[in-house]
Design a protein around this motif. Structure first.
Motif, mmCIF file in Angstrom:
data_model
loop_
_atom_site.group_PDB
_atom_site.id
_atom_site.type_symbol
_atom_site.label_atom_id
_atom_site.label_comp_id
_atom_site.label_asym_id
_atom_site.label_seq_id
_atom_site.Cartn_x
_atom_site.Cartn_y
_atom_site.Cartn_z
ATOM 1 N N GLY A 63 37.260 34.562 44.326
ATOM 2 C CA GLY A 63 36.329 35.261 43.960
ATOM 3 C C GLY A 63 35.977 36.783 43.869
ATOM 4 N N THR A 66 35.580 38.108 40.583
ATOM 5 C CA THR A 66 34.372 37.597 40.166
ATOM 6 C C THR A 66 33.105 38.334 40.586
ATOM 7 O OG1 THR A 66 35.379 35.671 40.387
ATOM 8 C CG2 THR A 66 33.142 35.452 39.728
ATOM 9 N N LEU A 89 33.533 28.249 44.218
ATOM 10 C CA LEU A 89 33.266 29.645 43.730
ATOM 11 C C LEU A 89 31.691 29.854 43.419
ATOM 12 C CD1 LEU A 89 34.381 32.289 42.736
ATOM 13 C CD2 LEU A 89 34.802 31.254 40.516
#
Length: 289
Positions: A63, A66, A89
């Motif tokens: 992540g 992200t 996640l």
């Protein structure tokens, strides 16, 4: 920039999450996790995504990237093939970006097999640290499958970045460069040092940006790509010989090349995607010189 922020993963966070999930990065899945906040900030900045974008991220891993995309994009759809990583996640998003977690959707899937109908909203941008062993097929598949994907920035192996962005006539120009040019204007966007990854890879990395363009021809893409594949299957041969199998004979290949305005004694690496398209058009129209 959104008022809400995300706390980005540092080296200790990456190792803690990997230990919690009992993850030992595998070469097969091309797993090298970015642990440097400055690198992911730079990627998002260069990608030029905004609140109007639905960002597709492939291979989000733990992540790191992200969390850097979430404050900037309207929505993030993360496609993750590893079920353990895909399951963790959303929780990571809640922990590190609680006010933004609703912007994230995780799609547990193979990026090479996703289809347009898999997405509730059509993705407009691709931002990803791509597994190096499938980078080119993934980008080509997504560009073909998702016509709404109008821009992107991907991190790939440096040599792959060169091949994807190469111009006709250059040493690294080949099938990836020609096919990518059908869909987009592809450019190098800078190097990425090895030390920002865990584990440290034994290859250099680079960024590649793309902006979608109209196809150079009304010819069917599959027909054009068959010409590209044939032209580069035997790089040392001039096109008259290299396309003999595709055309049925060297004489027929020469006929089609001349009809397309291409010198039969040139080689594939000298042609742009528009040239390959004209050759495909000549074949489909049954041209004779």
């Amino acid at each position: 920039m959104d008022d809400q922020q995300a706390t980005l993963l540092g080296p200790a966070d990456v190792r803690r999450l990997a230990a919690e999930l009992d993850i030992k990065p595998t070469k097969k899945l091309g797993q090298n996790f970015v642990h440097d906040p400055n690198t992911v900030r730079r990627i998002v900045s260069v990608a030029e995504v905004g609140a109007e974008d639905v960002v597709l991220e492939v291979g989000p891993g733990l992540g790191s990237l992200t969390l850097a995309i979430m404050p900037v994009a309207g929505e993030v759809v993360a496609v993750e093939i590893d079920p353990v990583l895909a399951a963790r996640l959303p929780r990571t998003a809640q922990e590190f970006a609680p006010g933004l977690a609703d912007r994230l959707t995780v799609l547990p899937a193979d990026a090479l097999r996703v289809r347009a109908e898999d997405f509730a909203k059509p993705p407009t941008a691709l931002v990803a640290n791509l597994p190096y062993n499938v980078a080119v097929p993934v980008v080509l598949h997504l560009l073909a499958e998702l016509p709404t994907l109008c821009k992107g920035l991907v991190m790939v192996q440096s040599e792959v970045a060169e091949r994807m962005a190469a111009e006709p006539g250059s040493r690294t120009y080949g099938v990836p460069s020609a096919k990518a040019a059908w869909f987009a204007d592809v450019r190098r966007a800078g190097p990425v040092p090895r030390k920002v990854f865990w584990p440290v890879p034994n290859v250099d990395s680079g960024l590649v940006s793309f902006h979608r363009v109209d196809p150079p021809s009304n010819a069917a893409r599959e027909d054009v790509f068959r010409v590209v594949d044939a032209a580069f299957a035997q790089r040392r041969k001039v096109l008259r010989g290299a396309l003999a199998g595709w055309a049925g004979s060297a004489a027929r290949a020469e006929e089609l090349l001349r009809a397309a305005g291409v010198d039969p004694t040139t080689r594939g690496e000298q042609l742009g995607i528009a040239d390959f398209a004209r050759i495909a058009e000549a074949a489909s129209s049954g041209s004779t010189s």
